[in-house]
Motif scaffolding. Structure first.
Motif, PDB file in Angstrom:
ATOM      1  N   GLY A  43       0.774  -1.229   0.000  1.00 40.03           N
ATOM      2  CA  GLY A  43       0.000   0.000   0.000  1.00 40.03           C
ATOM      3  C   GLY A  43       0.806   1.280   0.000  1.00 40.03           C
ATOM      4  N   VAL A  44       2.066   1.242   0.395  1.00 39.79           N
ATOM      5  CA  VAL A  44       2.873   2.457   0.420  1.00 39.79           C
ATOM      6  C   VAL A  44       3.802   2.570  -0.779  1.00 39.79           C
ATOM      7  CG1 VAL A  44       2.737   2.710   2.934  1.00 39.79           C
ATOM      8  CG2 VAL A  44       4.654   1.440   1.921  1.00 39.79           C
ATOM      9  N   CYS A  45       3.820   1.565  -1.634  1.00 46.79           N
ATOM     10  CA  CYS A  45       4.710   1.536  -2.804  1.00 46.79           C
ATOM     11  C   CYS A  45       4.120   2.351  -3.949  1.00 46.79           C
ATOM     12  CB  CYS A  45       4.924   0.081  -3.229  1.00 46.79           C
ATOM     13  SG  CYS A  45       5.774  -0.118  -4.799  1.00 46.79           S
ATOM     14  N   GLY A  46       4.909   3.257  -4.494  1.00 44.46           N
ATOM     15  CA  GLY A  46       4.455   4.097  -5.602  1.00 44.46           C
ATOM     16  C   GLY A  46       4.076   3.295  -6.834  1.00 44.46           C
ATOM     17  N   VAL A  47       4.912   2.339  -7.221  1.00 43.95           N
ATOM     18  CA  VAL A  47       4.614   1.552  -8.427  1.00 43.95           C
ATOM     19  C   VAL A  47       3.411   0.647  -8.188  1.00 43.95           C
ATOM     20  CG1 VAL A  47       6.182  -0.401  -8.036  1.00 43.95           C
ATOM     21  CG2 VAL A  47       5.627   0.277 -10.351  1.00 43.95           C
ATOM     22  N   CYS A  48       3.262   0.119  -6.991  1.00 39.01           N
ATOM     23  CA  CYS A  48       2.114  -0.741  -6.688  1.00 39.01           C
ATOM     24  C   CYS A  48       0.813   0.052  -6.773  1.00 39.01           C
ATOM     25  CB  CYS A  48       2.257  -1.360  -5.300  1.00 39.01           C
ATOM     26  SG  CYS A  48       3.749  -2.367  -5.113  1.00 39.01           S
ATOM     27  N   ASN A  49       0.815   1.263  -6.225  1.00 41.54           N
ATOM     28  CA  ASN A  49      -0.378   2.099  -6.285  1.00 41.54           C
ATOM     29  C   ASN A  49      -0.696   2.504  -7.719  1.00 41.54           C
ATOM     30  OD1 ASN A  49      -1.757   3.033  -3.616  1.00 41.54           O
ATOM     31  ND2 ASN A  49       0.406   2.727  -3.142  1.00 41.54           N
ATOM     32  N   ALA A  50       0.325   2.779  -8.515  1.00 39.72           N
ATOM     33  CA  ALA A  50       0.098   3.092  -9.932  1.00 39.72           C
ATOM     34  C   ALA A  50      -0.487   1.882 -10.651  1.00 39.72           C
ATOM     35  CB  ALA A  50       1.409   3.538 -10.589  1.00 39.72           C
ATOM     36  N   ALA A  51       0.004   0.701 -10.326  1.00 42.37           N
ATOM     37  CA  ALA A  51      -0.519  -0.521 -10.949  1.00 42.37           C
ATOM     38  C   ALA A  51      -1.987  -0.721 -10.575  1.00 42.37           C
ATOM     39  CB  ALA A  51       0.315  -1.727 -10.527  1.00 42.37           C
ATOM     40  N   VAL A  52      -2.336  -0.495  -9.321  1.00 44.42           N
ATOM     41  CA  VAL A  52      -3.727  -0.637  -8.887  1.00 44.42           C
ATOM     42  C   VAL A  52      -4.612   0.359  -9.637  1.00 44.42           C
ATOM     43  CG1 VAL A  52      -5.315  -0.313  -6.932  1.00 44.42           C
ATOM     44  CG2 VAL A  52      -3.224  -1.665  -6.649  1.00 44.42           C
ATOM     45  N   ARG A  53      -4.169   1.600  -9.760  1.00 45.41           N
ATOM     46  CA  ARG A  53      -4.957   2.599 -10.502  1.00 45.41           C
ATOM     47  C   ARG A  53      -5.136   2.177 -11.961  1.00 45.41           C
ATOM     48  NH1 ARG A  53      -1.695   5.959  -7.496  1.00 45.41           N
ATOM     49  NH2 ARG A  53      -0.413   6.519  -9.296  1.00 45.41           N
ATOM     50  N   THR A  54      -4.095   1.605 -12.558  1.00 41.79           N
ATOM     51  CA  THR A  54      -4.181   1.131 -13.943  1.00 41.79           C
ATOM     52  C   THR A  54      -5.175  -0.022 -14.058  1.00 41.79           C
ATOM     53  OG1 THR A  54      -1.904   1.826 -14.384  1.00 41.79           O
ATOM     54  CG2 THR A  54      -2.854   0.177 -15.874  1.00 41.79           C
ATOM     55  N   ILE A  55      -5.100  -0.961 -13.129  1.00 45.39           N
ATOM     56  CA  ILE A  55      -6.035  -2.092 -13.139  1.00 45.39           C
ATOM     57  C   ILE A  55      -7.473  -1.581 -13.011  1.00 45.39           C
ATOM     58  CG2 ILE A  55      -6.810  -4.127 -11.862  1.00 45.39           C
ATOM     59  CD1 ILE A  55      -3.763  -4.505 -11.105  1.00 45.39           C
ATOM     60  N   LEU A  56      -7.698  -0.653 -12.098  1.00 41.91           N
ATOM     61  CA  LEU A  56      -9.049  -0.095 -11.928  1.00 41.91           C
ATOM     62  C   LEU A  56      -9.547   0.543 -13.225  1.00 41.91           C
ATOM     63  CD1 LEU A  56      -8.672   1.491  -8.395  1.00 41.91           C
ATOM     64  CD2 LEU A  56     -10.316  -0.295  -9.035  1.00 41.91           C
ATOM     65  N   ARG A  57      -8.659   1.204 -13.919  1.00 39.29           N
ATOM     66  CA  ARG A  57      -9.021   1.890 -15.160  1.00 39.29           C
ATOM     67  C   ARG A  57      -9.403   0.911 -16.266  1.00 39.29           C
ATOM     68  NH1 ARG A  57      -4.836   5.375 -18.549  1.00 39.29           N
ATOM     69  NH2 ARG A  57      -6.170   5.787 -20.320  1.00 39.29           N
ATOM     70  N   PHE A  58      -8.706  -0.226 -16.328  1.00 40.29           N
ATOM     71  CA  PHE A  58      -8.905  -1.157 -17.436  1.00 40.29           C
ATOM     72  C   PHE A  58      -9.648  -2.429 -17.058  1.00 40.29           C
ATOM     73  CE2 PHE A  58      -5.270   1.399 -18.837  1.00 40.29           C
ATOM     74  CZ  PHE A  58      -5.728   1.790 -20.080  1.00 40.29           C
TER      75      PHE A  58
END
Length: 141
Positions: free
Chosen positions: A14-29
């Motif tokens: 939850g505190v990782c920048g790349v992990c949070n970006a990946a989650v946002r990408t997954i939510l988008r697609f």
């Protein structure tokens, strides 16, 4: 709930920048809008680790199929990333070509990136709160 499928859950740092970006990408697609998320330090994740003691020390993305069901399965590291690719489908399935790489080598590469993830992609002080439109998909927000 016999015969019904339960939405999968992706455990992430939850505190990782790349992990949070990946989650946002997954939510988008996300074509299904059903994949749920939980931070690795959440109560939900602790319960998954308790049910699967062989992964209790994993500091990696974990894909949980059939969570809290008798057939619950977990995938970690590169295998978890490939489960996300399978879940997203469509053009994302092209990344599935990584399966030709033996899992130990895929995981070694995954671990090398994970080792430097905070230095390269940054780190949050706390797990960012998801937006209200997707908050229901996050367990233990």
């Amino acid at each position: 709930m016999s015969g019904e499928s339960v939405s999968p859950v992706l455990l992430y740092d939850g505190v990782c920048g790349v992990c949070n970006a990946a989650v946002r990408t997954i939510l988008r697609f996300d074509p299904h809008g059903t994949l749920r998320f939980a931070a690795l330090d959440s109560d939900f994740a602790r319960a998954v680790f308790a049910r699967h003691p062989t992964i209790k020390d994993v500091d990696s993305v974990v894909f949980v199929d059939e969570p809290e069901q008798p057939g619950e399965r977990v995938a970690v590291r590169s295998s978890a990333a490939l489960r996300v690719v399978d879940y997203l489908g469509g053009p994302w399935k092209l990344f599935g070509v990584a399966r030709v790489i033996p899992a130990p080598l895929r995981d070694w590469l995954y671990d090398r990136i994970a080792d430097v993830r905070y230095r390269i992609f940054g780190k949050y002080d706390t797990c960012p709160l998801p937006g209200p439109e997707v908050r229901a998909r996050f367990l233990d927000p």
